[in-house]
Write an enzyme that holds these catalytic residues in place. Structure first.
Site, PDB file in Angstrom:
ATOM      1  N   TYR A 120       0.833  -1.207   0.000  1.00  0.00           N
ATOM      2  CA  TYR A 120       0.000   0.000   0.000  1.00  0.00           C
ATOM      3  C   TYR A 120       0.868   1.258   0.000  1.00  0.00           C
ATOM      4  O   TYR A 120       0.717   2.123  -0.866  1.00  0.00           O
ATOM      5  CB  TYR A 120      -0.904  -0.038   1.231  1.00  0.00           C
ATOM      6  N   ASP A 121       1.818   1.320   0.939  1.00  0.00           N
ATOM      7  CA  ASP A 121       2.634   2.536   1.088  1.00  0.00           C
ATOM      8  C   ASP A 121       3.452   2.809  -0.177  1.00  0.00           C
ATOM      9  O   ASP A 121       3.438   3.913  -0.719  1.00  0.00           O
ATOM     10  CB  ASP A 121       3.623   2.395   2.260  1.00  0.00           C
ATOM     11  N   ARG A 134     -10.781  -1.536  10.119  1.00  0.00           N
ATOM     12  CA  ARG A 134     -10.124  -0.351  10.671  1.00  0.00           C
ATOM     13  C   ARG A 134     -10.670  -0.049  12.053  1.00  0.00           C
ATOM     14  O   ARG A 134     -11.729  -0.530  12.458  1.00  0.00           O
ATOM     15  CB  ARG A 134     -10.236   0.818   9.705  1.00  0.00           C
ATOM     16  N   ASN A 180     -14.221  -1.179  14.039  1.00  0.00           N
ATOM     17  CA  ASN A 180     -13.934  -2.312  14.939  1.00  0.00           C
ATOM     18  C   ASN A 180     -14.358  -1.998  16.365  1.00  0.00           C
ATOM     19  O   ASN A 180     -15.087  -2.758  16.997  1.00  0.00           O
ATOM     20  CB  ASN A 180     -12.434  -2.617  14.960  1.00  0.00           C
ATOM     21  N   THR A 201      -0.637   6.932  18.024  1.00  0.00           N
ATOM     22  CA  THR A 201      -1.684   7.932  17.806  1.00  0.00           C
ATOM     23  C   THR A 201      -2.173   7.910  16.355  1.00  0.00           C
ATOM     24  O   THR A 201      -1.465   7.475  15.454  1.00  0.00           O
ATOM     25  CB  THR A 201      -1.190   9.363  18.097  1.00  0.00           C
ATOM     26  N   ARG A 202      -3.387   8.399  16.192  1.00  0.00           N
ATOM     27  CA  ARG A 202      -3.943   8.696  14.877  1.00  0.00           C
ATOM     28  C   ARG A 202      -4.728   9.994  15.039  1.00  0.00           C
ATOM     29  O   ARG A 202      -5.070  10.400  16.150  1.00  0.00           O
ATOM     30  CB  ARG A 202      -4.899   7.586  14.391  1.00  0.00           C
ATOM     31  N   PRO A 213       2.495   2.506  12.248  1.00  0.00           N
ATOM     32  CA  PRO A 213       3.120   3.802  12.585  1.00  0.00           C
ATOM     33  C   PRO A 213       2.802   4.238  14.022  1.00  0.00           C
ATOM     34  O   PRO A 213       1.677   4.051  14.480  1.00  0.00           O
ATOM     35  CB  PRO A 213       2.510   4.773  11.574  1.00  0.00           C
ATOM     36  N   ARG A 257       0.588   9.677  13.865  1.00  0.00           N
ATOM     37  CA  ARG A 257       0.011  10.182  12.617  1.00  0.00           C
ATOM     38  C   ARG A 257      -0.735  11.464  12.941  1.00  0.00           C
ATOM     39  O   ARG A 257      -1.750  11.430  13.651  1.00  0.00           O
ATOM     40  CB  ARG A 257      -1.023   9.175  12.156  1.00  0.00           C
TER      41      ARG A 257
HETATM   42  N1  UDP Z   1      -6.051  -0.859  15.857  1.00  0.00           N
HETATM   43  C1  UDP Z   1      -6.339  -1.414  17.090  1.00  0.00           C
HETATM   44  N2  UDP Z   1      -7.369  -2.299  17.172  1.00  0.00           N
HETATM   45  C2  UDP Z   1      -8.129  -2.666  16.098  1.00  0.00           C
HETATM   46  C3  UDP Z   1      -7.838  -2.079  14.830  1.00  0.00           C
HETATM   47  C4  UDP Z   1      -6.780  -1.181  14.761  1.00  0.00           C
HETATM   48  O1  UDP Z   1      -5.681  -1.108  18.107  1.00  0.00           O
HETATM   49  O2  UDP Z   1      -9.067  -3.465  16.274  1.00  0.00           O
HETATM   50  C5  UDP Z   1      -4.953   0.127  15.776  1.00  0.00           C
HETATM   51  C6  UDP Z   1      -3.911  -0.166  14.699  1.00  0.00           C
HETATM   52  O3  UDP Z   1      -2.916  -1.028  15.191  1.00  0.00           O
HETATM   53  C7  UDP Z   1      -3.407   1.241  14.408  1.00  0.00           C
HETATM   54  C8  UDP Z   1      -4.615   2.137  14.614  1.00  0.00           C
HETATM   55  O4  UDP Z   1      -5.529   1.373  15.407  1.00  0.00           O
HETATM   56  O5  UDP Z   1      -2.410   1.606  15.325  1.00  0.00           O
HETATM   57  C9  UDP Z   1      -5.299   2.542  13.330  1.00  0.00           C
HETATM   58  O6  UDP Z   1      -5.517   1.384  12.570  1.00  0.00           O
HETATM   59  P1  UDP Z   1      -6.357   1.351  11.251  1.00  0.00           P
HETATM   60  O7  UDP Z   1      -6.329  -0.059  10.744  1.00  0.00           O
HETATM   61  O8  UDP Z   1      -7.690   1.968  11.481  1.00  0.00           O
HETATM   62  O9  UDP Z   1      -5.618   2.329  10.228  1.00  0.00           O
HETATM   63  P2  UDP Z   1      -4.072   2.656   9.923  1.00  0.00           P
HETATM   64  O10 UDP Z   1      -3.900   4.047  10.373  1.00  0.00           O
HETATM   65  O11 UDP Z   1      -3.185   1.713  10.678  1.00  0.00           O
HETATM   66  O12 UDP Z   1      -3.956   2.472   8.449  1.00  0.00           O
END
Ligand code: UDP
Length: 315
Positions: free
Chosen positions: A145-146, A186, A190, A210-211, A274, A277
């Site tokens: 993807y990246d 995601r 979830n 973080t996100r 990561p 973010r």
């Molecule tokens: N994540 C989590 N539990 C889940 C799904 C995702 O802790 O059931 C974490 C994942 O490891 C990441 C963040 O949530 O650090 C965002 O994950 P996502 O798949 O939504 O998108 P990403 O930003 O990784 O593409």
């Protein structure tokens, strides 16, 4: 009225974009191979809306003038793009971009690429700025993807330089909202679905990563503003909401909002996840007047009912 072509139009962002473009009075042609998209998210075909089931890894042609192309086609959830779909993900990013750029060139259309914050990989600085070169593991499980999206960006700028194609590139940060599939994998769907079912909330790692979550309406308005910007604004431009939150905080917020009895459990963190973010949206603000208006709090309030209705079979 313009004629817009949206690839990946049956996906989460694509379906919101098709609807918004129709709302604004444009004609929309949607193409999607339905590998991860859902045709039920789309309006009925009529004089303004047409759907073609098509994989953009193969050239697409249509008669009639196309003003604008939004190239969104690609699985975007790590659950979908890793594992068995990795090779196809690279193919979609690279061959898909090439086919759509050639289409844009033939039709004289402006083409916008939905790139991603994933081009920054494991960030060396925060917030992430467009000038950052990125720190991606080229052989890791996220690389399809990246690196696929990075290669697509390079194709866009080579078409711009070599052929004068009218290109625009946005780097989208995490987006959430209604119509993201319940099985998307995601974090927002979830956690909401786990909380609604009273199941354990699965935080990967210790949850300190973080996100920055942007409500879909804000992301779509940023994407359309980019398309409508002056031709010299090629980007890349970050689109996202700089409100940064740890995944553990997000889990707690969702449990509270859903008034759930769920407990938080910790699971191994996927490779190359990561640690931070957060977008610098200075360019988006300066060039597009972009400003996200929906807080995470409000956005979750607008999103949770969608999943409640899905469980009730209403949606
Ligand atoms: N994540 C989590 N539990 C889940 C799904 C995702 O802790 O059931 C974490 C994942 O490891 C990441 C963040 O949530 O650090 C965002 O994950 P996502 O798949 O939504 O998108 P990403 O930003 O990784 O593409």
């Amino acid at each position: 009225m313009k004629t817009c072509l949206v690839t990946g139009g049956a996906g989460f962002l694509g379906a919101h974009l098709c609807r918004e473009l129709l709302e604004r009075g444009h004609k929309v042609i949607c193409i999607d191979d339905l590998s991860t998209g859902n045709i039920r998210n789309l309006p009925e075909s009529d004089g303004f809306f047409q759907f073609f089931r098509h994989d953009i890894c193969f050239p697409f042609e249509t008669s009639g003038h196309i003003d604008e192309i939004y190239n969104l086609a690609c699985p975007a959830s790590p659950l979908n793009y890793q594992g068995k779909n990795a090779i196809q993900t690279t193919r979609t990013c690279v061959l898909g971009a090439l086919n759509m750029l050639e289409f844009a060139q033939r039709h004289g259309s402006t083409i916008l690429q939905a790139s991603t914050s994933e081009v920054y990989g494991e960030p060396l600085t925060s917030p992430q700025r467009e000038a950052d070169r990125g720190n991606v593991n080229p052989i890791g499980i996220r690389a399809c993807y990246d690196e696929g999206k990075r290669c697509a960006e390079s194709l866009f700028f080579d078409f711009y330089r070599e052929k004068g194609t009218k290109v625009k590139v946005v780097r989208l940060f995490n987006t959430y909202g209604p119509m993201m599939s319940i099985n998307d994998g995601r974090v927002v769907p979830n956690f909401i679905c786990q909380a609604l079912r009273g199941e354990d909330i699965t935080v990967y790692g210790d949850g300190s990563q973080t996100r920055s979550f942007c409500f879909v309406r804000d992301t779509i308005s940023g994407i359309i503003s980019m398309m409508e910007s002056d031709s010299y604004v090629t980007g890349p431009v970050n689109i996202g909401n700089p409100e940064e939150i740890t995944i553990l905080e997000l889990a707690k917020t969702i449990i509270e909002k859903v008034r759930s009895s769920s407990k938080i459990v910790f699971r191994p963190i996927p490779d190359d996840d990561p640690t931070r973010r957060v977008p610098d949206i200075g360019k988006a603000s300066a060039f597009l007047g972009f400003k996200p208006t929906t807080s995470l709090d409000e956005g979750l309030e607008l999103t949770i009912p969608y999943y409640i209705n899905l469980r009730r079979g209403v949606q």
